[in-house]
Design a protein around this motif. Structure first.
Motif, PDB file in Angstrom:
ATOM      1  N   GLY A 197      32.120  52.813  17.752  1.00 55.62           N
ATOM      2  CA  GLY A 197      33.172  53.763  17.799  1.00 55.62           C
ATOM      3  C   GLY A 197      33.280  54.674  19.015  1.00 55.62           C
ATOM      4  O   GLY A 197      34.189  55.729  18.918  1.00 55.62           O
ATOM      5  N   TYR A 255      29.051  53.050  13.674  1.00 55.78           N
ATOM      6  CA  TYR A 255      30.088  53.983  14.385  1.00 55.78           C
ATOM      7  C   TYR A 255      29.528  54.047  15.631  1.00 55.78           C
ATOM      8  O   TYR A 255      30.305  54.155  16.978  1.00 55.78           O
ATOM      9  N   SER A 286      38.437  51.927  10.140  1.00 60.55           N
ATOM     10  CA  SER A 286      38.100  52.832  11.354  1.00 60.55           C
ATOM     11  C   SER A 286      36.432  53.148  11.136  1.00 60.55           C
ATOM     12  O   SER A 286      36.196  53.535   9.830  1.00 60.55           O
ATOM     13  N   PRO A 287      35.617  52.752  12.064  1.00 57.93           N
ATOM     14  CA  PRO A 287      34.200  52.904  11.820  1.00 57.93           C
ATOM     15  C   PRO A 287      33.713  54.514  11.730  1.00 57.93           C
ATOM     16  O   PRO A 287      32.777  54.718  10.931  1.00 57.93           O
ATOM     17  N   GLY A 288      34.428  55.334  12.209  1.00 50.98           N
ATOM     18  CA  GLY A 288      34.099  56.759  12.276  1.00 50.98           C
ATOM     19  C   GLY A 288      34.644  57.240  10.824  1.00 50.98           C
ATOM     20  O   GLY A 288      33.774  57.929  10.215  1.00 50.98           O
TER      21      GLY A 288
END
Length: 206
Positions: free
Chosen positions: A198, A194, A62-64
C-alpha cells in the motif's frame, strides 16, 4: 448462578465472533474476494474473514482500509474481553484475572495508538503528501504498537500457566483471551500486507 451467567456471556461472545457472514446489498463479489484473499494470508483465515467480511463494501479492495478496519475490530474485541474478564474477576475474587484485565486494557491502549497512526497515514496518502520511504517508517510504528498489544495478551496467558490456575475459570479466561490474540494477530498481518502493497508512489520530479 454466577457460572451460568458467565457461561452464557462467553457463549454469546463466541457466537458473535463466529456467526456466518451475510453480504450487504451494496457488497460486490470482488469486494468479498479481496477480503477472503487477504485473510487467507493470515494465521487464522476463518476468524479473519468472519470478523471483517461485513466491511467489504467499505474496504473496497484497499489494503490500507482493510488494515484500519482490522485494528478497529481488534479494539472492539479487546473492550468486550476486558469487560468479560472484569465480570469474572469480581465474582471469583481472583487477582490473576484482575491482572489479565490490566494486560488486556494495555493491549487496547496500544491498539488505539496504532489506529490513530494509521488513520493519519491514510488521510495523508489520499492527499499525496508522503514519500514511500517515510511511509515505511510510519507503518513500522503501527506494527510496533500491535506487537506490543500481542505481548500484553500473551503475558496474561503466561500468567495463568505460571500460577497453576486450573478449572472452569481458567478455561474461560484462556479461551476469551486467545480469541483476542487471534484477531490481533490477523490485524498485524494485514498491516504488514499494507506495508508491502500500500505504499504511495514517490513524488513526481522533473
Amino acid at each position: 448462578m454466577f457460572l451460568f451467567f458467565t457461561t452464557f456471556l462467553f457463549i454469546f461472545q463466541s457466537v458473535s465472533a463466529t456467526v456466518r457472514y451475510t453480504p450487504k446489498q451494496n457488497t460486490t463479489t470482488k469486494d468479498i474476494y479481496f477480503i477472503r484473499k487477504s485473510c487467507n494470508m493470515t494465521e487464522y483465515p476463518d476468524v479473519c474473514f468472519t470478523s471483517l467480511a461485513s466491511y467489504a463494501s467499505a474496504v473496497h479492495k484497499s489494503p490500507g482500509k482493510l488494515a484500519k478496519v482490522s485494528i478497529a475490530v481488534s479494539i472492539t474485541k479487546a473492550k468486550s474481553t476486558a469487560a468479560y474478564l472484569s465480570t469474572l474477576s469480581r465474582s471469583a475474587n481472583n487477582n490473576i484475572i484482575s491482572e489479565c484485565v490490566s494486560f488486556v486494557e494495555d493491549a487496547k491502549d496500544d491498539m488505539k495508538l496504532s489506529l490513530r497512526q494509521l488513520r493519519s497515514m491514510l488521510v495523508e496518502d489520499a492527499a499525496g503528501r508522503r514519500s514511500g520511504k517515510t511511509f515505511r517508517g510510519l507503518v513500522d510504528d503501527v506494527r510496533t504498537y500491535l506487537s506490543s498489544s500481542l505481548a500484553s495478551e500473551d503475558t496474561c496467558i503466561d500468567g495463568l500457566e505460571e500460577t497453576g490456575q486450573e478449572g472452569v475459570i481458567k478455561n474461560k479466561v484462556s479461551d476469551s483471551v486467545n480469541e483476542l490474540i487471534r484477531i490481533t494477530s490477523d490485524a498485524l498481518t494485514l498491516v504488514t500486507l499494507y506495508a508491502n502493497n500500500g505504499a504511495p508512489p514517490p513524488p513526481f520530479s522533473m
